[in-house]
Design an enzyme around this catalytic site. Structure first.
Site, PDB file in Angstrom:
ATOM      1  N   HIS A   1      -4.068   7.501  -9.918  1.00 26.81           N
ATOM      2  CA  HIS A   1      -4.104   8.338 -11.112  1.00 26.81           C
ATOM      3  C   HIS A   1      -4.398   9.765 -10.683  1.00 26.81           C
ATOM      4  CE1 HIS A   1      -3.831   4.913 -13.672  1.00 26.81           C
ATOM      5  NE2 HIS A   1      -5.054   4.475 -13.446  1.00 26.81           N
TER       6      HIS A   1
ATOM      7  N   CYS B   1       0.648  -0.897  -6.405  1.00 26.82           N
ATOM      8  CA  CYS B   1       0.744  -2.174  -7.122  1.00 26.82           C
ATOM      9  C   CYS B   1       1.177  -3.318  -6.218  1.00 26.82           C
ATOM     10  CB  CYS B   1       1.678  -2.050  -8.322  1.00 26.82           C
ATOM     11  SG  CYS B   1       1.088  -0.852  -9.533  1.00 26.82           S
TER      12      CYS B   1
END
Length: 256
Positions: free
Chosen positions: A92, A191
């Site tokens: 992020h 991920c």
């Protein structure tokens, strides 16, 4: 693998109450955001506060979900936080629109699969407004964009999804890459997807420079189409805009 989930149902409208819509203008500290989100979710579960959709950005950082592997952090150049959401490791930072959704599935429908499918649809419809075709994949969570100019079978992830459900109130949500520094993703295996033909992208990387406020307006319009009307939260910095067009558990996590 091309998406085979063609029987998905979308939409989770709360007939009893509108969710609050909050936009933070400045980057929000991750630990503070999570503490605020969890406190609000507890109040929603107790019936003391309305639902909340919170749009924000974070300073550069990495988050590790419940399925994260330590070896997926290749270069800890930024702080690494245990997120408590489903999924693995992600980034992020500024230029990425994070949306935390605190929604009461008891009132909207206790169906976690439908909630995740509706999150995906929210992102896909938002991207379509900017002439970007976002797609689901059966074997990879999130929203993906085909990159045939890079080679056959190449695809980039443009949005991640990672949630948790506690007492049927949702936590965490999604992260859409508008114009982040994509080199920051190189410090992790995003991920858990390590195949060279699967990368990350953003609207800016796709040649679509767009202001975050414009993305926010579309996000709200498409949210309301799928989740129902929202009301502006006190203290939100969103600028006014023209007219806007099952699993069974009390504590679940979903991948990102």
């Amino acid at each position: 693998m091309v998406n085979a989930r063609n029987d998905l149902s979308f939409g989770l409208i709360n007939p009893q109450q509108m969710a609050e819509w909050r936009v933070s203008a400045q980057p929000v500290d991750y630990a503070e955001a999570i503490a605020s989100m969890e406190a609000r979710a507890s109040e929603i579960a107790a019936g003391n506060e309305p639902e909340l959709v919170w749009l924000l950005e974070h300073p550069p950082l990495y988050t590790a979900g419940t399925s994260a592997k330590p070896m997926d952090v290749l270069d800890a150049r930024f702080p690494v936080f245990a997120a408590g959401r489903g999924g693995q490791t992600t980034y992020h930072g500024p230029g990425q629109r994070v949306a935390y959704l605190m929604l009461d599935l008891r009132r909207r429908g206790p169906d976690v699969r439908r909630f995740v499918a509706t999150l995906e649809e929210w992102i896909i419809r938002t991207l379509a407004a900017f002439n970007v075709r976002g797609e689901r994949r059966e074997d990879r969570i999130g929203v993906w964009v085909g990159r045939p100019e890079k080679g056959a079978g190449y695809e980039d992830k443009i949005a991640a999804i990672g949630i948790r459900v506690r007492h049927w109130v949702t936590l965490h949500g999604m992260a859409l890459n508008v114009d982040p520094d994509l080199s920051h993703f190189s410090g992790i295996v995003p991920c858990g997807v390590s195949e060279p033909r699967y990368g990350v992208t953003s609207l800016a990387d796709l040649g679509i420079p767009v202001a975050m406020s414009d993305v926010d307006r579309v996000l709200r319009r498409e949210f309301e189409a799928l989740f129902g009307p929202a009301t502006q939260a006190v203290g939100s910095t969103e600028k006014s805009s023209p007219g806007r067009r099952s699993l069974s558990s009390s504590s679940l996590a979903s991948r990102s």
